[in-house]
Design an enzyme around this catalytic site. Structure first.
Site, PDB file in Angstrom:
ATOM      1  N   ARG A  63       0.847  -1.871  -0.108  1.00  0.00           N
ATOM      2  CA  ARG A  63       0.206  -0.135   0.023  1.00  0.00           C
ATOM      3  C   ARG A  63       0.730   1.281  -0.183  1.00  0.00           C
ATOM      4  O   ARG A  63       0.905   2.214  -0.641  1.00  0.00           O
ATOM      5  CB  ARG A  63      -0.668  -0.388   0.941  1.00  0.00           C
ATOM      6  CG  ARG A  63      -2.105  -1.427   0.644  1.00  0.00           C
ATOM      7  CD  ARG A  63      -3.087  -1.361   1.878  1.00  0.00           C
ATOM      8  NE  ARG A  63      -4.155  -0.107   1.774  1.00  0.00           N
ATOM      9  CZ  ARG A  63      -4.056   0.912   2.100  1.00  0.00           C
ATOM     10  NH1 ARG A  63      -3.272   1.609   3.291  1.00  0.00           N
ATOM     11  NH2 ARG A  63      -4.920   1.955   1.696  1.00  0.00           N
ATOM     12  N   CYS A 109      14.991  -5.086  -3.682  1.00  0.00           N
ATOM     13  CA  CYS A 109      15.418  -3.696  -4.467  1.00  0.00           C
ATOM     14  C   CYS A 109      15.387  -2.990  -5.321  1.00  0.00           C
ATOM     15  O   CYS A 109      14.674  -2.856  -6.158  1.00  0.00           O
ATOM     16  CB  CYS A 109      16.762  -4.657  -5.512  1.00  0.00           C
ATOM     17  SG  CYS A 109      17.224  -6.345  -4.387  1.00  0.00           S
TER      18      CYS A 109
END
Ligand SMILES: *Cc1c(COP(=O)(O)O)cnc(C)c1O
Length: 420
Positions: A315, A345
């Site tokens: 979210r 990453c």
């Protein structure tokens, strides 16, 4: 506090009376922790608020579809709003009553429609002419007479995040009011479908009860006109969408006020009212429990690198959503502005940015608040990270309702390809 049933006891953050440290020992981290008591109370608040009307509460499964939670709501007597065949499968596995299921969504496949017809679900909320025709054909083939509503698009601005607003003409959802009226007036041709309801859903995380009132007014006008033409409209469905408090102080609209508005608007109108709340039942009833791996102080920046990431809770990255971050053990450490980030990453991998919080040290536990809705359900295996465990607290007892995934889960269904 944006959470429900989570609070500090002697500086330790607890769910009911259970310290989150104890849950972390049992379930490991990252883990979602839900308060079963809060979920039941929210469901009952809706049931009480609508006591003056003939009503059905269909919990929106997509907000949190864990069997643990679905089974608890089934026990409370909830119905379910589903948006896929997979969700129906879950509801049935959790002991839900198919006759209390409504099927929403713009893109139901014939496989899904057939499965739902075979299970004799309560109602189909259809969103296009094409879907109606397909449903009619399938129902005739297998000898069923399903109850059907059209999901209309009332063209209401719900004033919410653009990704979760659904009730404007420009959205892909629903059928415009004029087009819907044309379809209803030819309802007799849709036999064996029983087209006797009108539904809408204008969006999610809505704070203005007036927007729901306006949508209901438009639906009521349509229902009145249709009854005038002899179309037997019996059921109205106002969808879900009531907002929850993510930031301390931004108080959620009350379920009781929402119910009062609905009861007043529908008094004496002789319709059965359905609603489809998701977020407002489970959102504040859950936290994401995570452990600090490293504290990294860069140039003018402090990062708390934690073991939960965007694959566990998307979210913040997807909607720039705000979630409060609470230390599980309160300390007198100095406060510093901290970015709470995960190991994935991507620079979009953050759970919170620039928060004034007591200096986080490796090994500390943090609770990311108000993550019971659209949390686990949106999680993925990105970066080949096993998905989190889920724990449900009821009274003083903790149950792991989903075990943490293991590496074998990551490759289930895959094959290795080697050149011959
Ligand atoms: C998502 C959705 C809901 C639930 O919305 P919440 O904001 O979680 O209450 C209800 N009905 C439909 C059709 C939906 O798509």
């Amino acid at each position: 506090m944006p959470t429900q049933k989570f609070h500090y006891i002697d500086d330790i953050f607890c769910c009911h009376e259970v310290p989150l440290e104890t849950i972390a020992e049992q379930a490991g981290t990252p883990s979602y922790v839900y308060s079963g008591d809060a979920i039941r109370e929210n469901y009952r608040a809706y049931d009480r608020a609508l006591a003056g009307l003939e009503h059905d509460i269909h919990y929106a499964v997509k907000a949190n579809s864990s069997l643990g939670i679905l089974s608890l709501l089934a026990e409370e007597g909830a119905g379910f709003d589903i948006v896929s065949g997979g969700e129906l499968y879950r509801v049935l596995k959790a002991g839900g009553d198919p006759s209390r299921v409504v099927f929403s969504g713009v893109g139901k496949t014939s496989e899904e429609l057939r499965y739902a017809l075979e299970q004799e679900i309560g109602r189909f909320n259809c969103e296009s002419d094409g879907e109606l025709r397909l449903l009619r054909e399938l129902a005739a083939q297998i000898g069923r007479k399903p109850e059907v509503s059209l999901r209309v698009n009332p063209d209401i601005d719900a004033e919410t995040h653009p990704y979760i607003a659904t009730g404007l003409r420009e959205h892909k959802f629903g059928i415009g009011l004029a087009e819907a009226e044309r379809i209803y007036r030819q309802a007799a041709e849709l036999h064996p479908l029983r087209l006797n309801g009108i539904g809408c859903h204008i969006g999610s995380q809505i704070f203005n009860i007036g927007a729901f009132a306006e949508a209901l007014q438009r639906v009521l006008e349509l229902a009145g006109r249709l009854r005038g033409f002899g179309v037997p409209i019996e059921a109205l469905d106002l969808g879900g969408g009531l907002g929850v408090e993510y930031e301390t102080g931004k108080q959620s609209p009350s379920i009781a006020d929402y119910g009062r508005m609905l009861c007043a608007a529908l008094a004496g109108a002789n319709f059965r009212l359905g609603i489809e709340p998701g977020r407002s039942i489970v959102g504040q009833a859950g936290v994401l429990l995570t452990r600090v791996l490293y504290r990294k102080a860069g140039e003018g920046k402090v990062f708390a690198i934690v073991d939960a990431a965007m694959n566990d809770l998307i979210r913040p990255a997807l909607y720039r959503a705000h979630h409060e971050v609470l230390p599980v053990r309160r300390s007198g450490r100095p406060v510093e502005l901290t970015d709470v980030v995960g190991p994935v990453c991507e620079s979009g991998d953050f759970l919170a940015k620039g928060r004034a919080m007591p200096r986080a040290e490796p090994g500390d536990l943090l609770a990311i608040a108000t993550t019971g809705a659209y949390g686990f359900v949106l999680s993925s295996n990105y970066n080949s990270r096993p998905r989190a465990a889920e724990a449900l607290v009821e009274g003083g007892s903790v149950r792991i309702v989903r075990r943490r995934e293991i590496w074998e889960d990551l490759i289930r269904g895959e094959v290795v390809c080697v050149q011959a």
